[in-house]
Design a protein around this motif. Structure first.
Motif, short mmCIF file in Angstrom:
data_model
loop_
_atom_site.label_atom_id
_atom_site.label_comp_id
_atom_site.label_asym_id
_atom_site.label_seq_id
_atom_site.Cartn_x
_atom_site.Cartn_y
_atom_site.Cartn_z
N ILE A 79 28.47 49.04 25.58
CA ILE A 79 28.78 50.28 26.33
C ILE A 79 28.77 49.99 27.83
N LEU A 80 27.84 49.14 28.27
CA LEU A 80 27.79 48.78 29.69
C LEU A 80 29.09 48.08 30.12
N TYR A 81 29.62 47.24 29.23
CA TYR A 81 30.90 46.58 29.55
C TYR A 81 32.02 47.60 29.73
N MET A 82 32.00 48.65 28.91
CA MET A 82 32.99 49.73 29.10
C MET A 82 32.81 50.37 30.47
N ALA A 83 31.55 50.67 30.83
CA ALA A 83 31.29 51.32 32.12
C ALA A 83 31.63 50.40 33.28
N GLN A 84 31.62 49.09 33.03
CA GLN A 84 32.01 48.13 34.08
C GLN A 84 33.51 47.93 34.16
N GLY A 85 34.27 48.71 33.40
CA GLY A 85 35.72 48.72 33.56
C GLY A 85 36.47 47.78 32.64
N THR A 86 35.83 47.33 31.54
CA THR A 86 36.47 46.35 30.63
C THR A 86 37.26 45.31 31.44
N PHE A 87 36.52 44.66 32.34
CA PHE A 87 37.16 43.79 33.35
C PHE A 87 37.88 42.59 32.76
N GLY A 88 37.58 42.24 31.51
CA GLY A 88 38.26 41.09 30.90
C GLY A 88 39.75 41.30 30.71
N THR B 119 43.08 42.87 38.72
CA THR B 119 42.76 43.22 40.12
C THR B 119 41.52 44.10 40.16
N GLU B 120 40.91 44.17 41.34
CA GLU B 120 39.73 45.02 41.51
C GLU B 120 40.09 46.49 41.36
N ALA B 121 41.26 46.88 41.85
CA ALA B 121 41.69 48.27 41.72
C ALA B 121 41.83 48.67 40.26
N GLU B 122 42.32 47.74 39.45
CA GLU B 122 42.47 48.02 38.02
C GLU B 122 41.11 48.19 37.36
N VAL B 123 40.16 47.35 37.76
CA VAL B 123 38.80 47.48 37.22
C VAL B 123 38.23 48.85 37.55
N GLN B 124 38.40 49.31 38.80
CA GLN B 124 37.87 50.61 39.20
C GLN B 124 38.57 51.75 38.46
N HIS B 125 39.87 51.59 38.20
CA HIS B 125 40.58 52.63 37.44
C HIS B 125 40.00 52.78 36.04
N TRP B 126 39.81 51.64 35.35
CA TRP B 126 39.28 51.72 33.99
C TRP B 126 37.79 52.09 33.98
N MET B 127 37.07 51.74 35.03
CA MET B 127 35.68 52.20 35.15
C MET B 127 35.63 53.71 35.13
N ARG B 128 36.46 54.32 35.97
CA ARG B 128 36.45 55.78 36.08
C ARG B 128 36.84 56.43 34.76
#
Length: 816
Positions: free
Chosen positions: A125-134, A138-147
């Motif tokens: 679940i923490l990985y989901m909250a971290q934006g499924t960064f794998g 880009t950092e912007a994409e990570v922040q989008h999926w985090m939100r």
């Protein structure tokens, strides 16, 4: 035990001490000191004060660099579970229904009994909250999926489950007793707590940041979440009260493994989200003044501060000597005008030497140049004006930045002294009768009344006095059960312990603290299991430890300031209760101790490794770290969090000492003037403003010689700090309210008022029996059930014989 009396630093064992770079035992990281030449050209800082730093900075500060390997561990836990249910698609390719179904499945996994399985699900679940960064590039994409993922987790009810799990971990006596027995605590001892706190922090931090692109559903969810966090929904208390409990448990030594940095960051963001930041404080203040029928505020203080420019700092002793030697070599004896503090933007000739002795010995030489006289009053020939390039010219301010204020009490004192002088009698608090007073006094009173300012606190104090004088006819008080009121009620029973705990941690994290064996260990969530074996690893850990301490100071300073400001608006005696316990816990000398360092070096320190910051480290390939790259740090002009912390601590000091003569004298007794003057070297307008405010309140007690020698500082106070029209702060005249023998009485009277307020409003059991309603109805009184003791019932016949039958009754007297 007060915070100021306890040593700061960290309780490290001998092995850990030997592996961390030694800088006077307790000082970690790189040497940030610059030579005096480099600091003499210290530029204006382009710093804009706000509730928080930018989003990426706030996210990265949650994690220590030692936690870096756990990002991949979270990803592995998520992907193992995800592949067992979804085989042909990635997370970003699923639709919203599938996202929700998988989130619900993970949430069910948090309820398993086996701790290892539960931890794996929490990491997924923490990985989901971290934006499924794998799956992001880009950092912007990570922040989008985090939100997106955080609002999804909120929707399925994850936060309630996290609160329950956190309560289980707080009450886990086995983990606490194990940690107490360990000689050295590391990251491994707080794994479960860190995963839960990381998740909760990411949810609170992401949701509390508003985004114009948010859908109406997300905006509604944010408001609902804000209300739930501030209410008694979780555990029958606001979430902040539970976190305060973790802080006190940690400081008492019963839970040394608690990751205190994460607890404090979550506590700060919870208070900020539920109570509101500085913009919300301003709007609440405007609304409350309207409700009380008070005139609007003379200006928006946030805008005024943001529009201010930094002043040139006072010259140091070495600069003054150099200037005097240059002047002696000149053939003519024309006076050279010192740059006005705020008029010109020229290069500032000052040295930022950190030699305390020289600065304090020569502190009275702030402006040893002769005072300037007008050209017509002297015979010397004026030198031709030096032309300035157009780019260096700065327009003069059209007026003072603040509208002057006058209190009702100031007008009363002025009238009383005028009547005594001209007429020979006084009229108490009458501010309208001016019969027999000269015309100029009439004009003075008119001007004072034009600038009269009645604060919300004055109205609240007057109402509280009414309730005390007339408990029956004063009416019922309507208490608005807002988030601030609920929080105050939650922390009221042991508020003193909460304040002492916060100050203990602040002392341990302060850069000026020396390591002591009896101090609390605040490094539980930064020290690895295996201490570093190479110089590079030691340097990285040194940076990490320094950064860790700076983040703790930032969180505590923000928590204290937010609570003081919100409590003052909600009710002034709530603020005074918290402030008084901060003073009793030695908060004033603690903050002064914090500033008793090379403050410029502290503000420009670079205790960060940008390539290891989240989310940069999970998106980009990590370059090979070298000692040179660690030494270089980032390219920022200053450290945002350190400047933010300094301003917050100065604001707290102002809050504690304003209109309190006994506390102002503490500033004088602890010799704060040279410490504060050194802080003026930081060329940032907001920080200088609060330093000048603190200097202004003690100026009259510093003596004529200090004022004479520090005219440049006095000029800056006049130019930047709000004026009180009949305040003679610059002349050192005796203040009627500042008699030394009244200082203790002042604090005692305030404490009595606070206790009376808390007892009246919150302690319903201690009501005065004389004011309780009386039941005069015979039937209801006789109909009440009275439980008699067992021995009385057994001997009831004897009681009747002794108390009723054997006693003569005079019926005539009874009938009369």
């Amino acid at each position: 035990m007060d915070a100021g009396g306890n040593g700061g630093g960290q309780a490290l064992n001998n092995k850990q001490r030997s592996m961390v770079p030694n800088k006077s035992r307790g000082e970690f990281g790189r040497n940030q000191r610059k030579d005096s030449e480099g600091l003499s050209d210290f530029p204006d800082l382009e710093f804009e004060y706000a509730d928080t730093d930018k989003c990426t900075a706030e996210l990265s500060e949650l994690y220590s660099y030692t936690e870096g390997p756990e990002f991949l561990l979270n990803r592995k836990c998520f992907e193992e579970d995800f592949r067992t249910h979804v085989t042909d698609k990635s997370w970003t390719e699923l639709d919203s229904a599938q996202h929700r179904a998988h989130a619900m499945r993970l949430l069910d996994g948090l309820e398993v009994i086996a701790r290892e399985k539960r931890l794996k699900v929490a990491r997924a679940i923490l990985y989901m909250a971290q934006g499924t960064f794998g799956e992001c590039s880009t950092e912007a994409e990570v922040q989008h999926w985090m939100r997106y993922n955080v609002f999804l987790l909120l929707d399925v009810g994850t936060f309630s489950a996290l609160v329950e799990l956190l309560n289980m971990e707080i009450d886990n006596s086995a983990a606490c007793s194990s940690a107490v027995r360990k000689p050295a605590i590391s990251l491994a001892d707080s794994t479960d707590l860190r995963v839960l706190l990381n998740l909760m922090y990411l949810m609170v931090e992401t949701i509390q940041r508003e985004d114009p692109a948010d859908s109406p559903e997300w905006r509604a969810a944010r408001e609902t979440f804000r209300t739930e966090l501030g209410s008694t929904l979780y555990n029958n208390e606001p979430i902040s009260v539970m976190l305060f409990g973790m802080v006190t448990k940690f400081c008492s030594g019963h839970a040394p493994h608690f990751p205190m940095k994460k607890v404090l960051l979550l506590l700060w963001k919870s208070i900020l989200f539920t109570l509101g930041g500085f913009e919300q404080l301003q709007s609440i203040k405007v609304r409350k003044r309207e409700e009380l029928g008070l005139p609007p505020l003379p200006e928006d203080s946030i805008r005024v501060v943001r529009s201010m420019r930094a002043a040139s700092p006072p010259a140091s002793a070495s600069d003054l000597i150099e200037q005097q030697q240059k002047r002696a070599r000149r053939e003519h004896k024309a006076l050279i005008k010192q740059d006005n503090l705020d008029a010109f933007n020229e290069k500032d000739p000052y040295k930022a030497d950190d030699s305390r002795e020289d600065e304090e010995d020569n502190d009275d030489n702030d402006n040893s140049l002769e005072p300037e006289t007008f050209p017509l009053e002297r015979d010397e020939v004026m030198p031709p004006p030096i032309p300035h390039p157009p780019s260096e010219r700065v327009s003069f301010p059209k007026g003072l930045p603040w509208a002057p204020k006058v209190r009702e009490k100031d007008i009363e004192n002025f009238l009383e002294s005028s009547r005594s002088k001209f007429i020979g009698y006084t009229l108490g608090s009458d501010t309208d009768t001016v019969v027999g007073l000269p015309r100029p006094i009439h004009e003075s009173i008119k001007t004072l009344k034009q600038h009269k300012y009645v604060s919300i606190a004055e109205v609240q104090i007057a109402r509280e006095e009414e309730f005390h004088k007339m408990p029956l006819s004063g009416g019922e008080e309507e208490v608005e059960m807002c988030a601030t009121e609920l929080l105050y009620q939650g922390i009221l029973p042991i508020l003193p312990q909460y304040m002492i705990a916060l100050l203990k941690i602040l002392l341990a994290a302060a850069p000026t603290s020396k390591a002591k064996t009896d101090s609390i260990n605040i490094l539980a969530d930064v020290l690895p299991e295996e201490m570093p074996t190479t110089v590079l690893q030691s340097m990285k850990l040194g940076v990490d430890v320094n950064r860790h301490k700076e983040i703790i100071v930032k969180a505590i300073s923000a928590i204290l300031l937010l609570l003081l400001k919100h409590f003052k608006l909600n009710h002034v005696y709530q603020f005074e209760y918290m402030a008084q316990h901060l003073v009793f816990a030695n908060c004033i000398p603690l903050i002064l101790k914090f500033f008793n360092q090379n403050i410029i070096s502290h503000i420009i320190s670079k205790n960060s490794i940008s390539v290891l910051d989240f989310p940069h480290c999970v998106v980009h390939e990590l370059p090979e770290l070298t000692a040179e790259s660690l030494e270089a740090g980032d390219n920022n002009q200053f450290c945002w969090r350190n400047l933010f912390s300094c301003i917050n601590l100065l604001r707290i000091l102002n809050k504690l000492t304003k209109w309190k003569h006994s506390r102002t004298m503490m500033l004088v007794v602890f010799k704060s003037a040279p410490i504060l003057k050194r802080a003026l070297k930081v060329k940032q307008a907001m920080m200088q403003l609060y330093v000048l405010k603190l200097l202004k309140v003690q100026t009259k007690y510093l003596g004529r010689q200090w004022r004479k020698s520090n005219m440049k500082t006095m000029s800056a106070i006049y130019q930047k700090v709000r004026h009180r029209l009949n305040d003679d702060w610059a002349y050192g005249n005796a203040d009627l309210d500042a008699r030394p023998w009244d200082f203790q009485a002042e604090e005692c009277a305030l404490r009595a008022n606070i206790e009376r307020f808390n007892s009246r409003r919150y302690d319903k059991n201690q009501s005065n029996p004389d004011f309780l309603p009386v039941d005069n109805c015979l039937q209801s009184v006789l109909g009440q059930r009275v439980d008699l003791p067992e021995d009385f019932q057994m001997n009831y016949d004897l009681w009747l014989e002794r108390e009723v039958f054997s006693k003569p009754i005079s019926w005539d007297e009874l009938l009369q």
